[in-house]
Design a protein around this motif. Structure first.
Motif: not given
Length: 297
Positions: A110-136
């Protein structure tokens, strides 16, 4: 589908959308308030919002979501915050991408599925500001359900105090769920966000969990929510502190090389990328995580 299960799915999907709204509002407020430094003369960035669709092999509509991308702002060079709720049936390769740590009970029959979520990735202008990733996210099949997600920091120029702050906020939000959660999810992130062919981590870590199911939906969902709630207090103070810091061409070069690591990891190892592409989700949304510019030496 039972009424309880339908309510749980609706609750999870609504939470991911609420978290998306909170984050995009906070990021646009950062753009508005950034009136100093090398990018102050630029127009404040705004998210461009596009509806996304997932199509099954027969072309039928099986869910979708919102892709929100900001490019060329004062603070963010490129940031995407996507939400989606998709469903349908999974082929064998998609099943493998969906749950690498365990088999999916009953999926072949029975190959049915359901999935929901949020995904975030930020690449920054200033190289001193860290890039970041988040998802749930939440997954469901007829015989199993589970949660996953986390967030990790990816600075090209590392500051020990920034790493400490980011991890302290993760711990503060996880400790109410039990003192063992933070160290276990930290170790999980260190293992997951490792680039084997480079023999190094992608960044300075964070927290991560996958295929997480104790059997108590409310308890597991509450943990997933606090993983999401930890993100803004963990990340925003770092942006506020570093966004006007002077940088050199050498700093920018370091940033571009580090972005190459991020691209390599997401294209070669990331399970979310593999799952999205294998299940027919909008490829622009799936590959939103890639940086706008990168280089390799």
């Amino acid at each position: 589908m039972t009424n309880s299960l339908a309510a749980e799915k609706a609750t999870a999907a609504a939470w991911f959308r609420q978290l998306r709204d909170e984050i995009t509002t906070a990021f646009e407020a950062l753009e508005d308030s950034h009136d100093q430094g090398p990018f102050a003369e630029a127009e404040p960035g705004r998210f461009e919002v596009t509806e996304t669709k997932r199509q099954s092999d027969d072309g039928s509509d099986t869910g979708g979501g919102l892709m929100s991308v900001m490019r060329g702002g004062r603070v963010f060079e490129k940031v995407g915050v996507n939400v989606s709720t998709v469903y349908g049936q999974l082929g064998e390769r998609a099943q493998q991408a969906m749950a690498a740590r365990k088999g999916i009970p009953g999926m072949k029959d029975d190959p049915r599925f359901w999935a929901s979520g949020i995904s975030l990735v930020a690449h920054m202008r200033n190289p001193h500001v860290p890039a970041v990733h988040m998802n749930t996210r939440m997954f469901w099949t007829p015989h199993a359900w589970w949660f996953g997600g986390g967030s990790d920091l990816n600075p090209c120029i590392e500051y020990d105090e920034d790493t400490t702050h980011f991890h302290d906020q993760q711990k503060r939000h996880l400790d109410p769920h039990g003192p063992g959660h933070y160290p276990r999810l930290k170790d999980w992130a260190d293992e997951y966000f490792y680039i084997p062919h480079r023999k190094r981590a992608r960044g300075v870590g964070g927290i991560f969990m996958d295929d997480y199911c104790t059997g108590d939906w409310q308890t597991d969902f509450a943990l997933t929510q606090d993983i999401g709630r930890a993100f803004l207090p963990a990340f925003l103070p770092l942006v506020e502190k570093r966004r006007v810091q002077p940088f050199t061409e050498a700093d920018k070069d370091t940033q571009l090389v580090h972005r190459g690591l991020y691209a390599e990891y997401n294209l070669v190892y990331d399970r979310g990328t593999k799952f999205g592409l294998e299940t027919g989700h909008d490829p622009d949304a799936v590959l939103m995580s890639l940086p706008p510019l990168a280089k390799w030496v």
